[in-house]
Scaffold this motif. Structure first.
Motif, PDB file in Angstrom:
ATOM      1  N   GLU A 126       0.802  -1.230  -0.118  1.00  0.00           N
ATOM      2  CA  GLU A 126      -0.064  -0.037   0.013  1.00  0.00           C
ATOM      3  C   GLU A 126       0.804   1.297  -0.030  1.00  0.00           C
ATOM      4  O   GLU A 126       0.620   2.203  -0.850  1.00  0.00           O
ATOM      5  CB  GLU A 126      -0.800   0.012   1.207  1.00  0.00           C
ATOM      6  CG  GLU A 126      -1.734   1.290   1.277  1.00  0.00           C
ATOM      7  CD  GLU A 126      -2.829   0.932   2.441  1.00  0.00           C
ATOM      8  OE1 GLU A 126      -3.739   1.798   2.446  1.00  0.00           O
ATOM      9  OE2 GLU A 126      -2.502   0.349   3.459  1.00  0.00           O
ATOM     10  N   GLU A 127       1.788   1.389   0.978  1.00  0.00           N
ATOM     11  CA  GLU A 127       2.827   2.445   0.878  1.00  0.00           C
ATOM     12  C   GLU A 127       3.438   2.540  -0.525  1.00  0.00           C
ATOM     13  O   GLU A 127       3.776   3.720  -0.907  1.00  0.00           O
ATOM     14  CB  GLU A 127       3.592   2.236   2.136  1.00  0.00           C
ATOM     15  CG  GLU A 127       4.726   3.224   2.406  1.00  0.00           C
ATOM     16  CD  GLU A 127       5.635   3.170   3.381  1.00  0.00           C
ATOM     17  OE1 GLU A 127       6.584   3.978   3.545  1.00  0.00           O
ATOM     18  OE2 GLU A 127       5.686   2.231   4.071  1.00  0.00           O
ATOM     19  N   TRP A 129       2.604   1.606  -3.520  1.00  0.00           N
ATOM     20  CA  TRP A 129       1.572   2.203  -4.504  1.00  0.00           C
ATOM     21  C   TRP A 129       1.173   3.401  -4.256  1.00  0.00           C
ATOM     22  O   TRP A 129       0.997   4.372  -5.427  1.00  0.00           O
ATOM     23  CB  TRP A 129       0.369   1.283  -4.595  1.00  0.00           C
ATOM     24  CG  TRP A 129       0.512   0.059  -5.407  1.00  0.00           C
ATOM     25  CD1 TRP A 129       1.773  -0.379  -6.044  1.00  0.00           C
ATOM     26  CD2 TRP A 129       0.055  -1.010  -5.447  1.00  0.00           C
ATOM     27  NE1 TRP A 129       1.671  -1.472  -6.818  1.00  0.00           N
ATOM     28  CE2 TRP A 129       0.395  -2.044  -6.263  1.00  0.00           C
ATOM     29  CE3 TRP A 129      -1.515  -1.551  -4.943  1.00  0.00           C
ATOM     30  CZ2 TRP A 129      -0.053  -3.365  -6.685  1.00  0.00           C
ATOM     31  CZ3 TRP A 129      -2.023  -2.785  -5.352  1.00  0.00           C
ATOM     32  CH2 TRP A 129      -1.194  -3.514  -6.211  1.00  0.00           C
ATOM     33  N   GLU A 130       1.271   4.060  -3.096  1.00  0.00           N
ATOM     34  CA  GLU A 130       0.622   5.439  -2.794  1.00  0.00           C
ATOM     35  C   GLU A 130       1.943   6.377  -3.096  1.00  0.00           C
ATOM     36  O   GLU A 130       1.600   7.400  -4.014  1.00  0.00           O
ATOM     37  CB  GLU A 130       0.328   5.536  -1.214  1.00  0.00           C
ATOM     38  CG  GLU A 130      -0.832   5.162  -0.738  1.00  0.00           C
ATOM     39  CD  GLU A 130      -1.330   5.283   0.647  1.00  0.00           C
ATOM     40  OE1 GLU A 130      -0.102   5.363   1.446  1.00  0.00           O
ATOM     41  OE2 GLU A 130      -2.537   4.941   0.941  1.00  0.00           O
ATOM     42  N   GLN A 131       2.948   6.162  -3.011  1.00  0.00           N
ATOM     43  CA  GLN A 131       4.153   6.904  -3.278  1.00  0.00           C
ATOM     44  C   GLN A 131       4.513   6.804  -4.776  1.00  0.00           C
ATOM     45  O   GLN A 131       4.955   7.946  -5.318  1.00  0.00           O
ATOM     46  CB  GLN A 131       5.639   6.177  -2.621  1.00  0.00           C
ATOM     47  CG  GLN A 131       5.686   6.332  -0.955  1.00  0.00           C
ATOM     48  CD  GLN A 131       6.712   5.568  -0.263  1.00  0.00           C
ATOM     49  OE1 GLN A 131       7.450   4.920  -1.071  1.00  0.00           O
ATOM     50  NE2 GLN A 131       7.010   5.911   0.938  1.00  0.00           N
ATOM     51  N   ASP A 133       1.911   6.693  -6.852  1.00  0.00           N
ATOM     52  CA  ASP A 133       0.704   6.978  -7.653  1.00  0.00           C
ATOM     53  C   ASP A 133       0.369   6.027  -8.488  1.00  0.00           C
ATOM     54  O   ASP A 133      -0.197   6.192  -9.654  1.00  0.00           O
ATOM     55  CB  ASP A 133       0.746   8.382  -8.377  1.00  0.00           C
ATOM     56  CG  ASP A 133       0.898   9.386  -7.512  1.00  0.00           C
ATOM     57  OD1 ASP A 133       0.210   9.557  -6.224  1.00  0.00           O
ATOM     58  OD2 ASP A 133       1.499  10.418  -7.917  1.00  0.00           O
ATOM     59  N   THR A 149     -11.027   1.723  -5.618  1.00  0.00           N
ATOM     60  CA  THR A 149     -10.157   2.137  -4.401  1.00  0.00           C
ATOM     61  C   THR A 149      -8.816   1.296  -4.295  1.00  0.00           C
ATOM     62  O   THR A 149      -8.534   0.265  -4.749  1.00  0.00           O
ATOM     63  CB  THR A 149     -10.866   1.624  -2.997  1.00  0.00           C
ATOM     64  OG1 THR A 149     -11.063   0.291  -2.774  1.00  0.00           O
ATOM     65  CG2 THR A 149     -12.387   2.527  -3.182  1.00  0.00           C
ATOM     66  N   MET A 150      -7.782   1.957  -3.198  1.00  0.00           N
ATOM     67  CA  MET A 150      -6.615   1.122  -3.001  1.00  0.00           C
ATOM     68  C   MET A 150      -6.911  -0.243  -2.331  1.00  0.00           C
ATOM     69  O   MET A 150      -6.406  -1.196  -2.702  1.00  0.00           O
ATOM     70  CB  MET A 150      -5.740   2.097  -1.965  1.00  0.00           C
ATOM     71  CG  MET A 150      -4.582   1.463  -1.708  1.00  0.00           C
ATOM     72  SD  MET A 150      -3.437   1.042  -2.435  1.00  0.00           S
ATOM     73  CE  MET A 150      -2.783   2.843  -2.992  1.00  0.00           C
TER      74      MET A 150
END
Length: 211
Positions: A126-127, A129-131, A133, A149-150
């Motif tokens: 998750e971290e 993929w968030e970093q 984008d 959603t994530m």
């Protein structure tokens, strides 16, 4: 096909060549994207189109996705109808609100997933993929909806993990004809299965597979 042949290493291995009309491609979310995996939903029905045959040193069987048909007496042909309807009814229920809620049952003794390892990997992914984008890029590349959603992306990713091997444990429980209807392990997997199916159904048409 090449990937299936690579995995068919034992003398008793059979490579299934399957023609489908409603598969889902989850390569953008998979651990090993190069494998180009297609997921088949649990209520899909297949017919054997050709008996096993040997070609180039491999044993094959040809299958094709089929609609469920009724016999003259109304019985469903070629399917464990009682189990099919039981499973279909169970997965129609609403999924949990979050992925982590959906994953909790996988820690049941009959499922045997190490939850500490699984949740740690989910958080790390998750971290990452968030970093990067990741979802924003997929909206541009494959038309992923803004509402995707994530948690939905991670639910698909979890299914492709090799360690812990979630899909292998779930498939084993689902294919246990003798005990699946009453299995506590099968029941424990259902929240995640519902969540996963919701994610798969939300995939854009560019990731729908027919062939």
């Amino acid at each position: 096909l090449e990937q299936a042949q690579r995995l068919a290493t034992s003398s008793g291995s059979v490579v299934a060549r399957i023609r489908v009309t409603s598969g889902k491609s989850f390569a953008p979310f998979a651990v090993m994207k190069d494998e180009q995996e297609i997921v088949l939903l649990p209520t899909m029905h297949f017919s054997v189109m050709r008996a096993t045959y040997v070609k180039d040193g491999f044993t094959f069987v040809d299958l094709e996705e089929m609609p469920i048909v009724e016999g003259e007496g109304g019985e469903k042909v070629g399917i464990d109808w009682e189990w099919f309807m039981d499973l279909k009814g169970r997965i129609r229920e609403d999924p949990p609100a979050t992925l982590r809620d959906a994953l909790l049952g996988l820690g049941h003794d009959e499922v045997g997933i190490d939850m500490a390892v699984l949740l740690s990997k989910v958080s790390e992914r998750e971290e990452k993929w968030e970093q990067s984008d990741h979802l924003a890029k997929l909206r541009d590349e494959v038309g992923l909806a803004s509402s995707f959603t994530m948690d939905q992306a991670l639910a698909i990713w979890v299914y492709t993990l090799q360690v812990p091997n979630v899909f292998e444990r779930m498939n084993a429980l689902m294919n246990d004809k003798a005990g699946r209807a009453t299995s506590m392990g099968m029941a424990a997997c259902l929240p995640y299965i519902r969540f996963l199916l919701t994610a798969l159904k939300a995939l854009p048409t560019s990731l729908h597979y027919k062939g």
